[in-house]
Write a protein that holds these residues in place. Structure first.
Motif, PDB file in Angstrom:
ATOM      1  N   CYS A 133      -3.932   3.296  -0.627  1.00  0.00           N
ATOM      2  CA  CYS A 133      -4.575   2.557  -1.473  1.00  0.00           C
ATOM      3  C   CYS A 133      -3.301   1.606  -2.043  1.00  0.00           C
ATOM      4  O   CYS A 133      -2.095   2.026  -1.665  1.00  0.00           O
ATOM      5  N   THR A 134      -3.589   0.359  -2.940  1.00  0.00           N
ATOM      6  CA  THR A 134      -2.332  -0.247  -3.609  1.00  0.00           C
ATOM      7  C   THR A 134      -1.675   0.721  -4.590  1.00  0.00           C
ATOM      8  O   THR A 134      -2.016   1.499  -5.077  1.00  0.00           O
TER       9      THR A 134
ATOM     10  N   LEU B  91       0.887  -1.158  -0.093  1.00  0.00           N
ATOM     11  CA  LEU B  91       0.173   0.086   0.057  1.00  0.00           C
ATOM     12  C   LEU B  91       0.912   1.286   0.058  1.00  0.00           C
ATOM     13  O   LEU B  91       1.949   1.369   0.527  1.00  0.00           O
ATOM     14  N   ILE B  92       0.400   2.358  -0.405  1.00  0.00           N
ATOM     15  CA  ILE B  92       0.859   3.781  -0.323  1.00  0.00           C
ATOM     16  C   ILE B  92      -0.127   4.695   0.196  1.00  0.00           C
ATOM     17  O   ILE B  92      -1.437   4.328   0.009  1.00  0.00           O
ATOM     18  N   THR B  93       0.337   5.602   0.865  1.00  0.00           N
ATOM     19  CA  THR B  93      -0.490   6.638   1.449  1.00  0.00           C
ATOM     20  C   THR B  93      -0.343   7.725   0.711  1.00  0.00           C
ATOM     21  O   THR B  93       0.800   8.418   0.738  1.00  0.00           O
TER      22      THR B  93
ATOM     23  N   ASN C 254       3.728   1.489   2.861  1.00  0.00           N
ATOM     24  CA  ASN C 254       3.458   0.883   3.734  1.00  0.00           C
ATOM     25  C   ASN C 254       3.234  -0.627   3.452  1.00  0.00           C
ATOM     26  O   ASN C 254       2.497  -0.949   2.776  1.00  0.00           O
ATOM     27  N   ASP C 255       3.947  -1.479   4.219  1.00  0.00           N
ATOM     28  CA  ASP C 255       4.286  -2.850   3.591  1.00  0.00           C
ATOM     29  C   ASP C 255       3.332  -3.732   4.638  1.00  0.00           C
ATOM     30  O   ASP C 255       3.657  -4.996   4.669  1.00  0.00           O
ATOM     31  N   LYS C 256       2.879  -3.099   5.858  1.00  0.00           N
ATOM     32  CA  LYS C 256       2.097  -3.943   6.621  1.00  0.00           C
ATOM     33  C   LYS C 256       0.901  -4.651   5.763  1.00  0.00           C
ATOM     34  O   LYS C 256       0.009  -4.047   5.160  1.00  0.00           O
TER      35      LYS C 256
END
Length: 417
Positions: free
Chosen positions: A320-321, A307-309, A374-376
């Motif tokens: 979102c992705t 994901l990215i913010t 964000n790799d969570k």
């Protein structure tokens, strides 16, 4: 003198190697197919088709009779066949395909019924792969080939035995243990339950994690996953061992994070995880440059860790992705990974989403001031398809739906022997 020592060493080495192979236990999803169930499903579907046609002709859900609304609850538009594995909606297969399904053997066709390897991945509970050697088929295997650019796998689901009926399931043999290999290297022992059910195995992400080099991955040879029969539960009548289906789920398919606010047709907002089929959202016509009302026809909620913010100048943000398309203020589609967006989805022209870009909002254009990764791993949500157009507003900015390209839809069922 050296031979016994060498022999003992090999035995010890074999034991040590065997101990390194993990053993996996599944969660169970019971299956209860029957002719009566199929007939009831088909009756309900026919009734709902007539109701859906009324809605396509302008009748709104709130104007349906109480009985019609009750009838719609009996079926789902994204589960169009009684024997269908999964749904027509978006899933791991939105970004994935199977290059080939093969097997060490399979039973000869009997009448009109075949038992070929591709039956184990045709998304149909009624069909099955049956090994084709004498005895219980210990040592026989199914093998799946995957393109390197596929999203990663985190769940393997095995429909054990001939599940099309209780009689067929009891009479034929089922798998007790499978040995799973990745590129012919032992990975795990899968312990299957002796129940007419789907065995769901959770695994650490399997596949290529280098998602930034999609085009380079596509040039590499396919990788394989093999399932070898180690033990069986004997059938009451036949020795033939049967697997009805093996299918997969995973990560790396694009969507939005939980809590993302979707602008509804009446300009109120609803969290994306609370959306339902039939809800009306605010959409946008790129040709007329006018906002309009659109009805949700498909939804999806896969798990992701890519994901990215995106932070905006008004202090809001959207998560979102990396390949989800957003519309720029000039009417062009943008994404953080435009090549993947174009490869998988119905967008032919996609630019690079970068800091400084202006995106189209509900009331005004907004500037992107930061993009963080964000790799969570977490559940995500999206709208796959609307009854008109392919846009909706998420956290106040215009984004695209997740509808697949035609060839990706076909790839879901494009499997060779």
């Amino acid at each position: 003198m050296n031979k016994p020592i060498t022999y003992i060493f090999l035995i010890i080495a074999h034991i040590l190697i065997a101990q390194d192979i993990k053993t996996l236990t599944p969660s169970i999803e019971l299956l209860e197919f029957s002719k009566e169930g199929e007939h009831e499903f088909n009756r309900n579907w026919k009734v709902c088709e007539a109701i859906w046609e009324k809605m396509q002709n302008g009748v709104e859900y709130k104007d349906l009779t109480a009985q019609e609304q009750k009838d719609l609850e009996k079926v789902s538009e994204v589960h169009s066949d009684y024997w269908q594995v999964g749904t027509d909606g978006c899933s791991w297969y939105c970004g994935a395909s199977i290059a080939m399904v093969s097997a060490s053997s399979y039973l000869n066709t009997q009448g009109k019924t075949s038992y070929v390897p591709k039956n184990a991945h045709d998304f149909d509970y009624k069909n099955a792969w049956v090994e084709g050697v004498n005895g219980y088929g210990v040592g026989e295997f199914l093998e799946f080939s995957f393109p390197q650019e596929n999203p990663r796998i985190t769940k393997i689901s095995i429909v054990n035995g001939y599940v099309k009926s209780e009689k067929a399931w009891i009479e034929n043999s089922r798998v007790k243990k499978l040995k799973m290999y990745i590129d012919d290297v032992p990975y795990a022992i899968l312990n299957l339950k002796d129940e007419r059910a789907t065995n769901h195995f959770e695994v650490d992400p399997i596949g290529n994690a280098d998602r930034d080099n999609y085009e380079e991955l596509a040039k590499l040879p396919d990788w394989t996953m093999k399932f070898e029969i180690l033990e069986v539960y004997p059938g009451e009548k036949y020795e033939d061992t049967v697997i009805s289906e093996i299918y997969f789920d995973g990560i790396d398919v694009h969507c939005f994070a939980k809590g993302t606010l979707i602008t509804m047709a009446d300009h109120t907002q609803k969290s994306i995880e609370l959306l339902a089929l039939g809800d009306e959202v605010l959409s946008y016509n790129q040709q007329t440059q006018q906002q309009l009302t659109a009805t949700i026809k498909e939804l999806a909620n896969p798990i992701h860790d890519n994901l990215i913010t995106i932070s905006l100048e008004d202090g809001t943000s959207i998560t979102c992705t990396i390949d989800h398309p957003l519309m720029s203020a000039t009417g062009d589609w943008l994404s953080y990974d435009p090549q993947k967006t174009k490869a998988d989805y119905i967008y032919n022209s996609v630019g690079k989403l970068e800091v400084g870009a202006m995106v189209l909002g509900v009331d005004k254009d907004l500037k992107i001031v930061a993009i963080t990764t964000n790799d969570k791993m977490q559940p995500t949500y999206t709208i796959v398809r609307l009854d008109k157009g392919n846009t909706f507003y998420a956290n106040g900015i215009l984004v695209g739906t997740e509808e697949l390209r035609e060839q990706k839809v076909c790839e879901k069922h494009q499997i060779t022997k």
